[in-house]
Design an enzyme around this catalytic site. Structure first.
Site, mmCIF file in Angstrom:
data_model
loop_
_atom_site.group_PDB
_atom_site.id
_atom_site.type_symbol
_atom_site.label_atom_id
_atom_site.label_comp_id
_atom_site.label_asym_id
_atom_site.label_seq_id
_atom_site.Cartn_x
_atom_site.Cartn_y
_atom_site.Cartn_z
ATOM 1 N N ASP A 1 15.110 45.657 0.040
ATOM 2 C CA ASP A 1 14.886 44.298 -0.452
ATOM 3 C C ASP A 1 14.050 44.353 -1.724
ATOM 4 O O ASP A 1 12.929 44.871 -1.715
ATOM 5 C CB ASP A 1 14.159 43.500 0.632
ATOM 6 C CG ASP A 1 14.437 42.016 0.550
ATOM 7 O OD1 ASP A 1 15.219 41.602 -0.330
ATOM 8 O OD2 ASP A 1 13.886 41.274 1.381
ATOM 9 N N GLU B 1 17.017 37.736 -4.170
ATOM 10 C CA GLU B 1 17.100 36.303 -3.898
ATOM 11 C C GLU B 1 17.516 35.529 -5.134
ATOM 12 O O GLU B 1 17.157 35.883 -6.259
ATOM 13 C CB GLU B 1 15.747 35.770 -3.400
ATOM 14 C CG GLU B 1 15.306 36.352 -2.078
ATOM 15 C CD GLU B 1 13.966 35.808 -1.623
ATOM 16 O OE1 GLU B 1 13.439 36.320 -0.615
ATOM 17 O OE2 GLU B 1 13.435 34.871 -2.264
ATOM 18 N N GLU C 1 20.270 31.737 4.268
ATOM 19 C CA GLU C 1 19.111 31.525 5.131
ATOM 20 C C GLU C 1 18.821 30.044 5.293
ATOM 21 O O GLU C 1 18.682 29.303 4.310
ATOM 22 C CB GLU C 1 17.866 32.229 4.569
ATOM 23 C CG GLU C 1 16.642 32.037 5.446
ATOM 24 C CD GLU C 1 15.487 32.965 5.123
ATOM 25 O OE1 GLU C 1 14.439 32.861 5.799
ATOM 26 O OE2 GLU C 1 15.630 33.799 4.204
#
Length: 293
Positions: free
Chosen positions: A85, A117, A184
């Site tokens: 990540d 992200e 998410e």
């Protein structure tokens, strides 16, 4: 031991409607448990900032933090597909930074892919990383690194306007070259549409069942992380209670001299008399400072 899956396997699973199982892990033991349980994928998430390091969010996590934990997880799960990540600040500044840091995950930690992200605003970063030959997953909806802009850890895409934005983000991520997408905390109706609309696998963390697989944070599902539990988490264990009770029992045993027992110690090999003679040397002052030197 099952063979490690590849991006082609995950595409085939999407085509067949076979769900992918995906969890976070941050250390060698948890990764080894995941591999033994035959999880399809592992994410070494920047959520380690909260779950492992005690931060209030993910923003303080550094590349060095992520690389170190990724290395531990790879040692624990050598035959599992693992994502690194990308932490806050490792890709936002420039495409060049994004590629450089993505390369570190592969070169230093032997990751199979990276995740970052954002939607359209990071499309150029996704394209640059993908063009460098690195597998990328996008992540939209509730994005913890930018939760301040979202007003906190709140569900996204619950009205038509924001859902439209997320659909455009999802399309941009696929067009930029991402091979996976994580949603998410969005409504399952939106998840289902995006999963059916895109060609790449679409996975859920708190985004409902109608997609290509599920991700859950290990600390949440095991009851290790006690600060809060998101609505979308199913607890499969309460490990924190087990550990706390074990610590309490240990404290009680030590205080009452019930631990250690005879079975927990290593006894002498020479005769007891020999040891008594040794102790006597010290008691009598036989070993002077000069002799000790």
């Amino acid at each position: 031991m099952a063979k490690k899956k590849s991006v082609l396997d995950f595409m085939e699973m999407k085509a067949k409607g076979e769900k992918v199982t995906w969890i976070t892990a941050y250390d060698y033991p948890m990764a080894s448990f995941a591999e033994t349980a035959e999880l399809d994928m592992i994410l070494v998430g920047d959520s380690l900032g909260m779950v492992v390091m005690g931060y209030q969010g993910t923003v303080p996590v550094t590349m060095e933090d992520c690389i170190s934990h990724c290395q531990s997880v790879r040692r624990g799960a050598p035959n599992t597909f693992i994502f690194g990540d990308m932490p806050f600040g490792s890709y936002q500044i420039s495409d060049e930074d994004a590629v450089r840091n993505a390369c570190r995950f592969l070169k230093e930690a032997d990751m199979d892919a990276v995740k970052l992200e954002g939607g359209r605003r990071v499309a150029s970063k996704i394209k640059a990383i993908s063009d460098a030959g690195i597998l990328v997953s996008g992540h939209i909806g509730l994005t913890p690194q930018s939760s301040g802009q979202q007003g906190g850890f709140k569900a996204q895409g619950r009205d038509v306007a924001s859902a439209r934005d997320l659909i455009f983000d999802a399309i941009a991520i696929q067009d930029a070259g991402a091979r996976f997408l994580l949603l998410e905390a969005v409504p399952p109706e939106l998840t289902e549409f995006i999963a059916n609309f895109l060609d790449i696998p679409v996975y859920s963390i708190g985004a409902g069942a109608p997609c290509d697989g599920q991700l859950i944070i290990c600390g949440d599902m095991l009851g290790l992380f006690q600060a809060f539990t998101p609505k979308f988490v199913k607890k499969y264990a309460n490990v924190a209670e087990v550990i706390t009770n074990a610590f309490k029992e240990y404290v009680a045993d030590v205080k009452t001299v019930n631990f250690p027992e005879d079975k927990h110690v290593y006894h002498i090999k020479d005769s007891f008399d020999d040891f008594q003679a040794l102790f006597a040397e010290f008691d009598s002052g036989y070993l002077t400072e000069e002799k000790l030197g």
